[in-house]
Motif scaffolding. Structure first.
Motif, short mmCIF file in Angstrom:
data_model
loop_
_atom_site.label_atom_id
_atom_site.label_comp_id
_atom_site.label_asym_id
_atom_site.label_seq_id
_atom_site.Cartn_x
_atom_site.Cartn_y
_atom_site.Cartn_z
N PRO A 165 -16.71 80.64 -10.74
CA PRO A 165 -16.47 79.27 -11.20
C PRO A 165 -15.66 78.44 -10.21
N LEU A 171 -16.55 74.18 -18.45
CA LEU A 171 -17.69 75.02 -18.77
C LEU A 171 -17.76 75.22 -20.27
N LEU A 176 -20.53 80.25 -21.06
CA LEU A 176 -19.67 81.41 -20.82
C LEU A 176 -20.15 82.64 -21.57
N GLU A 177 -20.68 82.44 -22.76
CA GLU A 177 -21.19 83.56 -23.55
C GLU A 177 -22.39 84.23 -22.89
N LEU A 182 -17.47 86.72 -14.98
CA LEU A 182 -16.90 85.48 -14.48
C LEU A 182 -15.81 85.86 -13.49
N LEU A 192 -9.64 77.48 -17.22
CA LEU A 192 -10.81 77.90 -17.98
C LEU A 192 -10.65 77.73 -19.49
N ASN A 197 -11.77 79.36 -25.39
CA ASN A 197 -12.98 80.12 -25.10
C ASN A 197 -12.75 81.63 -25.13
N LEU A 201 -15.05 84.83 -23.50
CA LEU A 201 -14.57 85.40 -22.24
C LEU A 201 -14.20 86.88 -22.34
N LYS A 204 -15.38 89.68 -19.80
CA LYS A 204 -16.18 89.08 -18.74
C LYS A 204 -15.39 88.75 -17.48
#
Length: 296
Positions: A165, A171, A176-177, A182, A192, A197, A201, A204
């Motif tokens: 990113p 985002l 993101l899902e 990431l 982020l 989120n 996340l 990830k």
């Protein structure tokens, strides 16, 4: 490690305009620098070159301008063994990055140019290439709609998605899902919106921390992978080198921890030379380095 993975990189292709100086000028000040170079760059192209040098079969998806930089960069990617059949020339200037290297660190200003043509419709036309990949690598130097379309195609075809990113932008939780991994640095991680989120996340995030190594999160715990000891010349492209090493290792079946360790070695070696792609190591160089070097 196993067979060479098929990696598709959808992203930017730039010419890096690099100035080396002992000190940065103050606002309105003019100083003398020590050196100037023009080097192939762009986060997408960097990650493609690094992946190819590590033995992956790499397809590049992107755009360059109808100018001398575009011609030179296409030839360079081909020379690195990268399939450029999905790189198109468009009526604009090739993207550039103005990089100032000072005190072993860097500041960068990117002008996207032709990279702005990597839209959702452009990426949709490359559906078959993405669908036939083992791993898709993305960054944020192209329009977000292009990134979103590439992720959508990848997930429809069970392709592992790595999103770096950078440069950071907002985002969506939906995007993101869909991403498998990431890879922000510490600055990007702070932007982020982790609280908003959190669900998207979990499991990830691979957090790159420069000389402090890499962290990833498993079962609510942060696991630290230390960096390798190295004499740093230039950090430009180190993050891109990590992403490539991480992707190649995952594509060959390594665990997340082992892939982070391999990515750390690739990133460390990349800092021993000036420039982004010029410093990226080969598979053999990384193997020799790992066998003879200790981590911090």
């Amino acid at each position: 490690m196993g067979q060479a993975p098929k990696i598709t990189v959808v992203g930017s292709i730039n010419m890096d305009l690099v100035t080396i100086t002992d000190q940065l000028p103050k606002m309105g000040e003019t100083i003398l620098g020590q050196q100037f170079q023009m080097n192939p760059g762009g986060k997408g192209a960097n990650q493609a070159v690094a992946s190819a040098r590590l033995g992956a079969a790499v397809q590049m998806v992107g755009c360059v301008g109808e100018d001398l930089f575009g011609e030179e960069l296409l030839q360079h990617l081909q020379n690195e063994g990268i399939d450029v059949s999905n790189v198109e020339r468009v009526p604009d200037q090739t993207g550039t990055a103005s990089i100032v290297v000072s005190n072993k660190d860097n500041n960068i200003i990117v002008v996207p140019g032709a990279n702005n043509y990597v839209t959702a419709s452009f990426v949709e036309a490359k559906r078959e290439t993405i669908a036939n990949s083992d791993i898709l690598i993305l960054q944020l130097e192209i329009p977000l709609e292009g990134v979103q379309k590439a992720v959508e195609i990848a997930k429809e075809n069970d392709v592992t998605v790595i999103l770096n990113p950078a440069p950071i932008c907002e985002l969506s939780a939906d995007l993101l899902e869909k991403v498998d991994y990431l890879t922000p640095n510490e600055h990007e991680f702070q932007h982020l919106n982790i609280e908003g989120n959190r669900a998207a996340l979990i499991g990830k995030v691979i957090l790159t921390k420069g000389s402090e190594g890499v962290s990833y999160f498993q079962e609510g715990k942060e696991i630290n992978i230390p960096a390798y000891q190295i004499d740093v010349v230039d950090t430009t492209g180190a993050g891109d080198s990590f992403n490539a090493g991480f992707a190649v290792a995952l594509g060959k079946g390594l665990t997340v921890e082992a892939a982070c360790q391999y990515g750390n070695a690739v990133a460390a070696l990349s800092t021993t030379k000036l420039g982004a792609q010029t410093g990226m190591p080969t598979k053999g160089e990384v193997s020799a380095f790992i066998n003879h070097t200790n981590v911090k």
